[in-house]
Scaffold this motif. Structure first.
Motif, PDB file in Angstrom:
ATOM      1  N   GLU A 149     -20.396 -40.983 101.678  1.00 52.43           N
ATOM      2  CA  GLU A 149     -19.580 -39.795 101.431  1.00 52.43           C
ATOM      3  C   GLU A 149     -18.408 -40.067 100.487  1.00 52.43           C
ATOM      4  O   GLU A 149     -17.417 -39.338 100.491  1.00 52.43           O
ATOM      5  CB  GLU A 149     -19.036 -39.236 102.756  1.00 52.43           C
ATOM      6  CG  GLU A 149     -20.105 -38.690 103.684  1.00 52.43           C
ATOM      7  CD  GLU A 149     -20.801 -37.476 103.104  1.00 52.43           C
ATOM      8  OE1 GLU A 149     -20.099 -36.538 102.701  1.00 52.43           O
ATOM      9  OE2 GLU A 149     -22.052 -37.469 103.074  1.00 52.43           O
ATOM     10  N   ARG A 150     -18.532 -41.098  99.662  1.00 54.59           N
ATOM     11  CA  ARG A 150     -17.416 -41.429  98.752  1.00 54.59           C
ATOM     12  C   ARG A 150     -17.874 -41.749  97.342  1.00 54.59           C
ATOM     13  O   ARG A 150     -17.192 -41.403  96.382  1.00 54.59           O
ATOM     14  CB  ARG A 150     -16.620 -42.611  99.306  1.00 54.59           C
ATOM     15  CG  ARG A 150     -15.522 -43.078  98.350  1.00 54.59           C
ATOM     16  CD  ARG A 150     -14.645 -44.134  98.939  1.00 54.59           C
ATOM     17  NE  ARG A 150     -13.660 -44.624  97.961  1.00 54.59           N
ATOM     18  CZ  ARG A 150     -12.727 -45.518  98.212  1.00 54.59           C
ATOM     19  NH1 ARG A 150     -12.620 -46.048  99.428  1.00 54.59           N
ATOM     20  NH2 ARG A 150     -11.885 -45.909  97.263  1.00 54.59           N
ATOM     21  N   TYR A 151     -19.021 -42.394  97.202  1.00 55.23           N
ATOM     22  CA  TYR A 151     -19.431 -42.888  95.889  1.00 55.23           C
ATOM     23  C   TYR A 151     -20.623 -42.076  95.373  1.00 55.23           C
ATOM     24  O   TYR A 151     -21.652 -41.976  96.043  1.00 55.23           O
ATOM     25  CB  TYR A 151     -19.793 -44.376  95.948  1.00 55.23           C
ATOM     26  CG  TYR A 151     -18.647 -45.223  96.416  1.00 55.23           C
ATOM     27  CD1 TYR A 151     -17.632 -45.594  95.539  1.00 55.23           C
ATOM     28  CD2 TYR A 151     -18.557 -45.620  97.749  1.00 55.23           C
ATOM     29  CE1 TYR A 151     -16.561 -46.354  95.977  1.00 55.23           C
ATOM     30  CE2 TYR A 151     -17.493 -46.381  98.185  1.00 55.23           C
ATOM     31  CZ  TYR A 151     -16.500 -46.745  97.298  1.00 55.23           C
ATOM     32  OH  TYR A 151     -15.440 -47.488  97.737  1.00 55.23           O
TER      33      TYR A 151
ATOM     34  N   ASP B 252     -15.907 -26.002  95.682  1.00 57.71           N
ATOM     35  CA  ASP B 252     -15.516 -26.066  97.087  1.00 57.71           C
ATOM     36  C   ASP B 252     -16.183 -24.898  97.816  1.00 57.71           C
ATOM     37  O   ASP B 252     -15.864 -23.731  97.565  1.00 57.71           O
ATOM     38  CB  ASP B 252     -13.995 -25.994  97.208  1.00 57.71           C
ATOM     39  CG  ASP B 252     -13.514 -26.294  98.622  1.00 57.71           C
ATOM     40  OD1 ASP B 252     -14.243 -25.982  99.580  1.00 57.71           O
ATOM     41  OD2 ASP B 252     -12.398 -26.826  98.775  1.00 57.71           O
TER      42      ASP B 252
ATOM     43  N   ASP C 172     -16.099 -43.028  91.952  1.00 53.41           N
ATOM     44  CA  ASP C 172     -15.347 -43.038  93.195  1.00 53.41           C
ATOM     45  C   ASP C 172     -14.738 -41.648  93.380  1.00 53.41           C
ATOM     46  O   ASP C 172     -13.846 -41.247  92.623  1.00 53.41           O
ATOM     47  CB  ASP C 172     -14.256 -44.110  93.146  1.00 53.41           C
ATOM     48  CG  ASP C 172     -13.588 -44.322  94.498  1.00 53.41           C
ATOM     49  OD1 ASP C 172     -13.498 -43.354  95.286  1.00 53.41           O
ATOM     50  OD2 ASP C 172     -13.137 -45.447  94.769  1.00 53.41           O
ATOM     51  N   LEU C 173     -15.198 -40.907  94.381  1.00 52.90           N
ATOM     52  CA  LEU C 173     -14.754 -39.532  94.572  1.00 52.90           C
ATOM     53  C   LEU C 173     -13.346 -39.439  95.131  1.00 52.90           C
ATOM     54  O   LEU C 173     -12.785 -38.334  95.182  1.00 52.90           O
ATOM     55  CB  LEU C 173     -15.732 -38.797  95.502  1.00 52.90           C
ATOM     56  CG  LEU C 173     -17.144 -38.601  94.933  1.00 52.90           C
ATOM     57  CD1 LEU C 173     -18.066 -38.009  95.987  1.00 52.90           C
ATOM     58  CD2 LEU C 173     -17.112 -37.725  93.698  1.00 52.90           C
ATOM     59  N   GLN C 174     -12.768 -40.556  95.554  1.00 48.35           N
ATOM     60  CA  GLN C 174     -11.381 -40.542  96.016  1.00 48.35           C
ATOM     61  C   GLN C 174     -10.411 -40.778  94.863  1.00 48.35           C
ATOM     62  O   GLN C 174      -9.402 -40.079  94.734  1.00 48.35           O
ATOM     63  CB  GLN C 174     -11.175 -41.593  97.115  1.00 48.35           C
ATOM     64  CG  GLN C 174     -11.857 -41.240  98.431  1.00 48.35           C
ATOM     65  CD  GLN C 174     -11.501 -42.215  99.536  1.00 48.35           C
ATOM     66  OE1 GLN C 174     -10.700 -43.135  99.347  1.00 48.35           O
ATOM     67  NE2 GLN C 174     -12.096 -42.031 100.712  1.00 48.35           N
ATOM     68  N   THR C 175     -10.722 -41.755  94.023  1.00 48.59           N
ATOM     69  CA  THR C 175      -9.848 -42.057  92.880  1.00 48.59           C
ATOM     70  C   THR C 175     -10.305 -41.360  91.611  1.00 48.59           C
ATOM     71  O   THR C 175      -9.588 -41.385  90.615  1.00 48.59           O
ATOM     72  CB  THR C 175      -9.815 -43.575  92.631  1.00 48.59           C
ATOM     73  OG1 THR C 175     -11.138 -44.037  92.307  1.00 48.59           O
ATOM     74  CG2 THR C 175      -9.325 -44.306  93.876  1.00 48.59           C
ATOM     75  N   MET C 176     -11.505 -40.746  91.634  1.00 45.83           N
ATOM     76  CA  MET C 176     -12.099 -40.089  90.469  1.00 45.83           C
ATOM     77  C   MET C 176     -12.116 -41.039  89.264  1.00 45.83           C
ATOM     78  O   MET C 176     -11.641 -40.729  88.181  1.00 45.83           O
ATOM     79  CB  MET C 176     -11.355 -38.803  90.128  1.00 45.83           C
ATOM     80  CG  MET C 176     -11.579 -37.697  91.133  1.00 45.83           C
ATOM     81  SD  MET C 176     -13.342 -37.271  91.234  1.00 45.83           S
ATOM     82  CE  MET C 176     -13.352 -36.194  92.679  1.00 45.83           C
ATOM     83  N   GLU C 177     -12.715 -42.198  89.488  1.00 45.53           N
ATOM     84  CA  GLU C 177     -12.809 -43.220  88.441  1.00 45.53           C
ATOM     85  C   GLU C 177     -14.267 -43.639  88.284  1.00 45.53           C
ATOM     86  O   GLU C 177     -14.958 -43.949  89.259  1.00 45.53           O
ATOM     87  CB  GLU C 177     -11.952 -44.430  88.798  1.00 45.53           C
ATOM     88  CG  GLU C 177     -11.990 -45.531  87.743  1.00 45.53           C
ATOM     89  CD  GLU C 177     -11.081 -46.694  88.073  1.00 45.53           C
ATOM     90  OE1 GLU C 177     -11.002 -47.637  87.269  1.00 45.53           O
ATOM     91  OE2 GLU C 177     -10.443 -46.658  89.150  1.00 45.53           O
TER      92      GLU C 177
ATOM     93  N   ASN D 218     -18.516 -29.773  99.521  1.00 46.33           N
ATOM     94  CA  ASN D 218     -18.340 -29.658  98.079  1.00 46.33           C
ATOM     95  C   ASN D 218     -19.662 -29.917  97.366  1.00 46.33           C
ATOM     96  O   ASN D 218     -20.437 -30.798  97.771  1.00 46.33           O
ATOM     97  CB  ASN D 218     -17.280 -30.647  97.567  1.00 46.33           C
ATOM     98  CG  ASN D 218     -15.907 -30.377  98.148  1.00 46.33           C
ATOM     99  OD1 ASN D 218     -15.311 -29.333  97.895  1.00 46.33           O
ATOM    100  ND2 ASN D 218     -15.413 -31.310  98.947  1.00 46.33           N
TER     101      ASN D 218
END
Length: 669
Positions: A362-364, A333, A384-389, A312
């Motif tokens: 690979e997350r922040y 994507d 935070d790419l998991q919670t999008m916060e 991405n």
């Protein structure tokens, strides 16, 4: 970042940098070798219409080089001077950079060939002269290696400016053992044209440079530097879906390596499109093509950050063609080639451009610095790419100064930041952020006008002899650069030792493991000292006695721990009792609440009935009023009838007496 001094003389149109370092363009004519205020003629000036256009160019020049008009209004009898003043005064508080942009735009529209004629006639006025080939040079000794010290003297039109920069120059890069120092490797081949705001990416030990800005002109050339032989070469693209002749020149774009391809994302251009464009260069076929995407693409922009996270592309911020600053977030994507606009929670960074971004584990996604039209930032934001916060953690250590136009690259958990500026001067420090502890430290600092203290430079990471190296190219620091600089970052332990002494509070929670990692460092530090003290004590004591003392100490600690555990259990029991009492009170209060709710419901029902009765009574009152009015009308009609009958009777009786007196016969009933 804008630096002091004068730069780039382009025939009659000169690019000027004022004393505060703001780059701006001025229209200056040379008549007989001396500068004129724009009223004289030159061989290129007739290509531009006189009158209003010349007046506008004059006012833009004054706005860019001097600033807003603050001189008294001249007499109206002085038509020329008053016209100049009025044109300049109408620009108000327009910024120097905006005046520069409009100046170049007008030149492009009125005389498209001005740049080619100017660039073919005038040599760059800023010349770097290496002075170490004839003079005796004292070597610089570092880590056992000897390097010649080079002095660079900048000249303008043959006169010395007075700045002397000292850089380390080496004959070979391989054997150099200097860490945390910027050096210039011995490059060969045809260097690219000096530029800034270009794109750079590394693929298989080769540095690719694409596009950029040179003297206000957008570029579309592609060059490659072999990082093993340090040789430049230019890549001539083959004919493909998008040939080099139709490839739009751009600057402020992002260049990302993706397999055996290069992705050029966004960027400013002379005729921008409405939506963001992604171009692909195939390294095997040497062809450019447009990447076909699906979904709603973001608006076109430049100065954004583009970060590759897995498969991405994460795009944040930038500035659109209307110079509107952005802080939107989009993801492309690369597997489905689909755009997705992200509406993240939390407080995002303020709208900005020319910032840097990096990804950790690979997350922040980390965003640092950047600028608006008038302000530069040094804030740090984490997504935070998991919670999008979004969050804004506390920065530690030597926090960098505000900057924009800097470059960044990650090596492990370390994020190196180089260059940039704050609208006054360039940033000379190279800093590093440990993304696990969020602690900053300074790696090195350069002296003088060195290209690594530039705006719009590029920074990549590669490997050389098994070690990571940072490679910088180009930038603008009062002049456009095409130099290559290399830095070998020190080992990880060296970087950590710079921040171990800093106290890391528990409030750092944006990146997990930040507190834990710091506590581990502190515990290791404390454990090391305690271990040394303990070994010294054992060396000076009797072994048997020391063993007995150790057992006694352990027993005492055990008893203390058991006592603390009993206290904690008692405290926990008290808390349970208090919790039970609170739950009981809560249950009673809930019952009371239900009772009050029932009473409230019955009262509401009663109020509703009363409202209905009041409405009915109101209707009855209206009916009674109507009947009363009808009764009064009937009574008035009755009274009128009775009065009329009485009057008729009186008239009848009066007529009979007079008739008898007159001898008239009475009426026969």
């Amino acid at each position: 970042m804008k630096s002091e001094g004068y730069i780039i003389l382009i025939l009659n149109y000169r690019v000027r940098v004022d004393l505060q370092g703001l780059r701006s363009f001025s229209c200056v004519n040379r008549i007989g070798g001396s500068e004129a205020d724009g009223d004289g003629e030159s061989e290129f000036w007739p290509a531009i219409p006189r009158a209003s256009t010349a007046l506008l160019l004059y006012s833009l020049y004054q706005q860019a080089s001097v600033g807003p008009c603050n001189i008294p209004e001249p007499s109206t009898w002085k038509i020329v001077e008053h016209s100049k003043w009025a044109s300049w005064n109408q620009l108000g508080n327009m910024s120097s950079t905006e005046a520069m942009r409009l100046f170049v735009k007008i030149l492009e529209e009125e005389d498209p060939g001005w740049y080619s004629r100017a660039s073919n006639s005038v040599v760059e006025p800023v010349i770097d002269v290496q002075m170490n080939h004839n003079s005796k040079v004292e070597p610089v000794i570092e880590n056992g290696n000897s390097y010649p010290e080079t002095k660079t003297i900048s000249t303008l039109n043959g006169s010395e400016v007075g700045t002397q920069d000292k850089d380390i120059v080496v004959e070979g890069f391989g054997p150099v053992g200097v860490y945390d120092q910027w050096i210039t490797p011995p490059v060969s081949g045809q260097r690219p044209k000096a530029r800034y705001e270009h794109g750079a990416a590394v693929v298989q030990d080769k540095l690719y440079i694409y596009g950029g800005n040179h003297n206000g002109r957008y570029l579309n050339d592609l060059h490659v530097l072999d990082l093993r032989s340090w040789t430049w070469s230019k890549i001539e693209a083959n004919s493909g879906a998008e040939s080099p002749t139709t490839l739009v020149p751009c600057a402020g774009h992002s260049l990302i390596s993706w397999g055996n391809k290069l992705l050029s994302i966004a960027g400013h251009s002379k005729d921008p499109s409405e939506s963001l464009q992604v171009k692909v260069f195939d390294l095997q076929t040497a062809t450019w093509s447009a990447l076909k995407t699906f979904g709603k693409a973001p608006v076109s922009r430049g100065g954004q950050s583009v970060t590759l996270v897995g498969e991405n592309l994460v795009i944040f911020g930038g500035q659109d063609a209307k110079r509107t600053l952005l802080n939107d977030l989009h993801i492309l994507d690369l597997e489905t080639m689909t755009w997705d606009e992200i509406d993240a929670v939390g407080v995002p960074p303020s709208p900005r451009s020319d910032h840097t971004a990096a990804v950790h584990v690979e997350r922040y996604l980390l965003i640092f610095g950047g600028g608006s039209h008038a302000t530069c930032y040094n804030d740090l934001h984490v997504l935070d790419l998991q919670t999008m916060e979004w969050s804004r953690p506390t920065q530690l250590g030597e926090i960098p100064t505000p900057r924009a136009g800097h470059a960044g690259v990650t090596v492990g958990e370390n994020w190196f930041i180089v260059g940039g500026g704050d609208n006054k001067s360039g940033v000379s420090e190279t800093v590093v952020l440990n993304m696990s502890t969020l602690a900053w430290s300074v790696v090195t600092s350069v002296q003088g006008r060195v290209p690594v203290a530039s705006e719009g430079l590029s920074l990549v990471v590669s490997s050389y002899d098994g070690e990571d190296v940072l490679v910088s190219f180009g930038g603008y620091n009062g002049r456009y650069n095409n130099d290559v600089y290399v830095l070998k970052p020190s080992h990880k332990s060296t970087l950590q030792s710079k921040i171990t002494g800093n106290s890391i509070p528990d409030s750092v929670s944006a990146v997990p493991n930040a507190t834990n990692a710091t506590r581990d460092l502190e515990s290791e530090f404390e454990a090391g000292h305690e271990g040394k003290n303990w070994e010294a004590a054992l060396d000076n004591a009797d072994p048997a006695k020391s063993k007995g003392d150790l057992i006694s100490v352990l027993k005492a600690e055990k008893e203390e721990l058991e006592s603390s555990l009993s206290k904690e259990k008692l405290h926990a029991l008290q808390l349970k009792q208090e919790l039970a009492e609170a739950e009981s009170r809560n249950s009673e209060l809930y019952k009371e609440l239900q009772s009050v709710r029932g009473q409230l419901a019955s009262e509401q029902s009663r109020c509703f009935k009363l409202e209905v009765e009041v409405a009915e009574l109101g209707q009855k009152l209206q009916t009674i009023g109507t009947l009363q009015k009808e009764l009064e009308l009937l009574q008035r009609q009755k009274a009128a009838s009775e009065q009329a009958a009485m009057n008729a009777k009186q008239r009848q009786s009066s007529g009979g007496v007079w008739g008898w007196l007159a001898g008239a016969p009475p009426d026969d009933a």
